[in-house]
Design a protein around this motif. Structure first.
Motif, short mmCIF file in Angstrom:
data_model
loop_
_atom_site.label_atom_id
_atom_site.label_comp_id
_atom_site.label_asym_id
_atom_site.label_seq_id
_atom_site.Cartn_x
_atom_site.Cartn_y
_atom_site.Cartn_z
N SER A 221 1.18 -0.70 -0.17
CA SER A 221 0.02 0.12 0.53
C SER A 221 1.06 0.98 0.41
O SER A 221 1.54 1.92 0.94
N ILE A 222 1.06 1.86 -0.62
CA ILE A 222 1.54 3.16 -1.21
C ILE A 222 0.93 4.33 -0.82
O ILE A 222 -0.36 4.55 -1.11
N PRO A 223 1.08 5.17 0.31
CA PRO A 223 0.70 6.44 0.90
C PRO A 223 0.18 7.38 -0.92
O PRO A 223 0.41 8.06 -1.80
N LYS A 224 -1.74 8.17 -0.75
CA LYS A 224 -1.93 8.58 -1.75
C LYS A 224 -1.38 9.58 -2.61
O LYS A 224 -1.17 10.26 -3.50
N GLU A 225 -0.44 10.74 -0.93
CA GLU A 225 0.38 11.69 -1.78
C GLU A 225 1.84 11.88 -2.71
O GLU A 225 2.10 12.10 -3.81
N LEU A 226 1.95 10.38 -2.75
CA LEU A 226 3.52 10.08 -3.65
C LEU A 226 2.82 8.59 -4.56
O LEU A 226 3.40 8.27 -5.65
N GLN A 227 1.42 8.64 -5.06
CA GLN A 227 0.98 7.89 -5.94
C GLN A 227 1.41 8.44 -7.99
O GLN A 227 1.53 7.28 -8.57
N ASN A 228 0.72 9.65 -7.88
CA ASN A 228 1.14 10.24 -8.80
C ASN A 228 2.56 9.84 -9.92
O ASN A 228 2.84 9.40 -10.54
N THR A 229 4.23 10.30 -8.13
CA THR A 229 4.53 9.40 -8.75
C THR A 229 5.50 8.42 -9.25
O THR A 229 6.19 8.50 -10.58
N VAL A 230 4.43 7.47 -8.54
CA VAL A 230 4.88 6.00 -9.07
C VAL A 230 3.85 5.84 -10.67
O VAL A 230 4.65 4.84 -11.37
#
Length: 256
Positions: A221-230
């Motif tokens: 599970s990846i924090p929402k604030e990092l999702q666009n970068t990933v």
């Protein structure tokens, strides 16, 4: 904990007979398996019978480590080699007491090893064997991913100058936290022989699932604030349009 053997506990609870215990002990001697595994393999008891008996006889709590929100930092108290050797998962820390999920809470060598390494008081908790296996994979196989996520979060809090300085100091692109995170996901997927990876933005986080033998398994599970970068990095790898917002999107890449 009461100093009692598993076989005696099962007889006390009228789960097995003396004859069944003696036959299981004979097989245990031949195979080297745990007594509980021998009894389950021979369908004399079920995993539920084993867990319930240990709960009743030892007075310890049951835990499902798969559905617990476990702090990844807890792995510093039990190293990976010991966790897999003794099949124990650190679940939570309260003061100087470390709660550890185990499928064999009678393994006093494991408890002593955990106490010696962590310098904490160990409280064992009983868990199903398959849940221990899954939790070990999620917690310890995601160690690199967890570290990369922390680095990405730290970078978000830096000034532009600090980020530029950090990138100039990097040895190569592979050391960038986003690259390390994506590589960790890919390595985990390859190791599990997954046929595909699902990157799924949710309301509060981004879920990563892989398909293994036709079934989807959540691995991270990846924090929402990092999702666009990933997501953007995955799109670049798979020759997808990074400006496209349509969901779902499919892409492919070849691993070297």
């Amino acid at each position: 904990m009461k100093n009692k053997r598993l076989g005696e506990m099962l007889i006390d609870e009228k789960v097995i007979t003396q004859e069944q215990l003696e036959e299981a002990l004979r097989q245990q001697k031949e195979t080297g398996k745990h007594l509980g595994d021998v009894l389950i393999d021979n369908k004399i008891i079920t995993p539920h019978d084993l867990v319930r008996t240990l709960q009743m006889q030892l007075g310890i709590d049951f835990v499902d480590p798969v559905n617990e929100k476990i702090d990844p930092d807890l792995i510093k108290f039990i190293p990976k080699n010991q966790a897999f050797k003794f099949r124990m998962v650190p679940v939570k820390l309260e003061g100087d007491r470390l709660f550890v999920a185990m499928d064999d809470p009678l393994n006093f060598r494991a408890i002593e090893a955990a106490r010696t390494y962590s310098k904490k008081r160990i409280t064992p908790m009983i868990a199903y064997s398959n849940a221990i296996s899954k939790a070990l994979g999620v917690l310890y196989e995601n160690e690199g991913a967890s570290q990369a996520i922390k680095q990405m979060q730290q970078e978000r809090d830096m000034t532009i100058e600090e980020r530029d300085s950090l990138r100039m100091a990097a040895v190569d692109d592979e050391s960038a936290p986003t690259v390390k995170l994506v590589n960790s996901i890919l390595e985990r997927s390859i190791s599990a022989k997954a046929s595909d990876i699902h990157i799924e933005p949710m309301s509060d986080a981004m879920r990563v699932r892989i398909r293994v033998d036709g079934r989807l398994e959540e691995i991270l599970s990846i924090p929402k604030e990092l999702q666009n970068t990933v997501i953007s990095y995955f799109k670049v790898m798979c020759d997808m349009n990074i400006t496209e917002r349509r969901i779902p999107q499919d892409g492919r890449t070849a691993m070297k």
